[in-house]
Scaffold this active site. Structure first.
Site, PDB file in Angstrom:
ATOM      1  N   ASN A  51      -0.316  -6.122  -3.583  1.00  0.00           N
ATOM      2  CA  ASN A  51       0.631  -7.210  -3.316  1.00  0.00           C
ATOM      3  C   ASN A  51       1.223  -7.742  -4.621  1.00  0.00           C
ATOM      4  O   ASN A  51       0.531  -7.846  -5.637  1.00  0.00           O
ATOM      5  CB  ASN A  51       0.010  -8.322  -2.459  1.00  0.00           C
ATOM      6  CG  ASN A  51      -1.296  -8.866  -2.983  1.00  0.00           C
ATOM      7  OD1 ASN A  51      -2.089  -8.159  -3.584  1.00  0.00           O
ATOM      8  ND2 ASN A  51      -1.539 -10.143  -2.722  1.00  0.00           N
TER       9      ASN A  51
ATOM     10  N   GLU B  76       3.411 -10.891  -5.904  1.00  0.00           N
ATOM     11  CA  GLU B  76       3.905 -12.217  -5.517  1.00  0.00           C
ATOM     12  C   GLU B  76       5.016 -12.695  -6.438  1.00  0.00           C
ATOM     13  O   GLU B  76       5.324 -12.074  -7.459  1.00  0.00           O
ATOM     14  CB  GLU B  76       2.724 -13.199  -5.493  1.00  0.00           C
ATOM     15  CG  GLU B  76       1.701 -12.793  -4.434  1.00  0.00           C
ATOM     16  CD  GLU B  76       0.583 -13.801  -4.233  1.00  0.00           C
ATOM     17  OE1 GLU B  76       0.435 -14.742  -5.038  1.00  0.00           O
ATOM     18  OE2 GLU B  76      -0.157 -13.636  -3.232  1.00  0.00           O
TER      19      GLU B  76
ATOM     20  N   CYS C 158       3.820  -7.594   0.348  1.00  0.00           N
ATOM     21  CA  CYS C 158       2.450  -7.170   0.637  1.00  0.00           C
ATOM     22  C   CYS C 158       2.165  -5.784   0.050  1.00  0.00           C
ATOM     23  O   CYS C 158       3.080  -4.978  -0.166  1.00  0.00           O
ATOM     24  CB  CYS C 158       2.235  -7.087   2.140  1.00  0.00           C
ATOM     25  SG  CYS C 158       2.209  -8.658   3.004  1.00  0.00           S
TER      26      CYS C 158
ATOM     27  N   GLU D  71       0.736  -3.200   1.525  1.00  0.00           N
ATOM     28  CA  GLU D  71       1.038  -2.089   2.434  1.00  0.00           C
ATOM     29  C   GLU D  71       2.505  -1.694   2.350  1.00  0.00           C
ATOM     30  O   GLU D  71       2.855  -0.513   2.328  1.00  0.00           O
ATOM     31  CB  GLU D  71       0.711  -2.471   3.884  1.00  0.00           C
ATOM     32  CG  GLU D  71      -0.748  -2.789   4.142  1.00  0.00           C
ATOM     33  CD  GLU D  71      -1.083  -4.260   3.952  1.00  0.00           C
ATOM     34  OE1 GLU D  71      -0.538  -4.883   3.008  1.00  0.00           O
ATOM     35  OE2 GLU D  71      -1.880  -4.787   4.726  1.00  0.00           O
TER      36      GLU D  71
ATOM     37  N   CYS E 214      -0.872  -7.604   8.042  1.00  0.00           N
ATOM     38  CA  CYS E 214      -0.086  -8.663   8.673  1.00  0.00           C
ATOM     39  C   CYS E 214       0.965  -8.063   9.612  1.00  0.00           C
ATOM     40  O   CYS E 214       1.228  -6.856   9.600  1.00  0.00           O
ATOM     41  CB  CYS E 214       0.581  -9.538   7.611  1.00  0.00           C
ATOM     42  SG  CYS E 214       2.023  -8.781   6.844  1.00  0.00           S
TER      43      CYS E 214
ATOM     44  N   CYS F 238       3.818  -6.080   8.011  1.00  0.00           N
ATOM     45  CA  CYS F 238       3.399  -4.742   7.550  1.00  0.00           C
ATOM     46  C   CYS F 238       3.201  -3.799   8.731  1.00  0.00           C
ATOM     47  O   CYS F 238       3.520  -2.610   8.650  1.00  0.00           O
ATOM     48  CB  CYS F 238       2.138  -4.837   6.703  1.00  0.00           C
ATOM     49  SG  CYS F 238       2.471  -5.564   5.088  1.00  0.00           S
TER      50      CYS F 238
HETATM   51  N1  THU Z   1      -0.929  -9.692   1.930  1.00  0.00           N
HETATM   52  C1  THU Z   1      -0.869  -8.338   1.845  1.00  0.00           C
HETATM   53  O1  THU Z   1      -0.691  -7.766   0.749  1.00  0.00           O
HETATM   54  N2  THU Z   1      -0.998  -7.621   2.975  1.00  0.00           N
HETATM   55  C2  THU Z   1      -1.182  -8.146   4.218  1.00  0.00           C
HETATM   56  O2  THU Z   1      -1.184  -7.426   5.203  1.00  0.00           O
HETATM   57  C3  THU Z   1      -1.402  -9.586   4.360  1.00  0.00           C
HETATM   58  C4  THU Z   1      -1.144 -10.412   3.163  1.00  0.00           C
HETATM   59  C5  THU Z   1      -0.732 -10.479   0.714  1.00  0.00           C
HETATM   60  C6  THU Z   1       0.534 -11.289   0.698  1.00  0.00           C
HETATM   61  C7  THU Z   1       0.181 -12.392  -0.272  1.00  0.00           C
HETATM   62  O3  THU Z   1       0.432 -11.923  -1.585  1.00  0.00           O
HETATM   63  C8  THU Z   1      -1.322 -12.565  -0.100  1.00  0.00           C
HETATM   64  O4  THU Z   1      -1.787 -11.390   0.564  1.00  0.00           O
HETATM   65  C9  THU Z   1      -1.714 -13.785   0.714  1.00  0.00           C
HETATM   66  O5  THU Z   1      -1.052 -13.811   1.931  1.00  0.00           O
END
Ligand code: THU
Length: 160
Positions: free
Chosen positions: A62, A64, A73, A75, A112, A115
């Site tokens: 991920n 940010e 994210c 994925e 999520c 994704c």
């Molecule tokens: N996140 C992911 O990388 N994948 C997911 O399927 C759920 C959330 C990340 C997004 C954000 O950077 C952190 O997790 C918190 O939500």
């Protein structure tokens, strides 16, 4: 009027030792990718590793952003890279591992909704199920034999 019932089946493994080596190695790649997460805001690091049918492994974490919705994210970072780099390759499986930087994450962390939608696109595109494995930092691993199993009544090109 009628009701329809859609069932999903998942396999739960107690730990990495219960998995075939090919799968545990992919999860280890996802763990390495998680170390590269850029998650200063949520302090929640996610890693993903994708095995393609050309034997390539693509990873992502991920990423940010101070403008929160601009982040991505793990994925989707991985799957869009795979699609961009190897547009003809099919995705065999995706391994996902996630954990907080401030406490231990022992329960499996599912992908999520956004994704799931992104992975669904590639499952439809390649007309072949994509296996999904997800876990926390350690402990149990959950397998879904396809993305559709994780996203019933999904939106796809058939409705356009
Ligand atoms: N996140 C992911 O990388 N994948 C997911 O399927 C759920 C959330 C990340 C997004 C954000 O950077 C952190 O997790 C918190 O939500």
């Amino acid at each position: 009027m009628k009701e329809i019932k859609i069932e999903s089946t998942f396999t739960v493994f107690d730990n990495l030792n219960e998995l075939p080596q090919e799968v545990s190695l992919l999860i280890e790649r996802a763990m390495e990718a998680r170390e590269k997460a850029y998650a200063p805001y949520s302090k929640f690091s996610v890693g993903a590793a994708i095995l393609l049918d050309n034997d390539e492994i693509v990873t992502g974490s991920n990423q940010e952003n101070a403008s929160y919705p601009s982040g991505l994210c793990a994925e989707r970072t991985a799957i869009y890279y795979a699609g961009a780099q190897y547009p003809k390759a099919k995705i065999i499986r995706i391994a996902i591992t996630a954990g907080s930087q401030t406490r231990q994450t022992l329960t499996p962390v599912p992908p999520c909704g956004a994704c799931r939608q992104a992975i669904a696109e590639y499952e439809v595109k390649q007309d072949m199920p994509i296996e999904i494995y997800f876990m926390g930092e350690t402990g149990k691993v959950i397998r879904s034999n396809s993305l559709a199993n994780l996203l019933p009544l999904g939106f796809d090109k058939s409705v356009l």
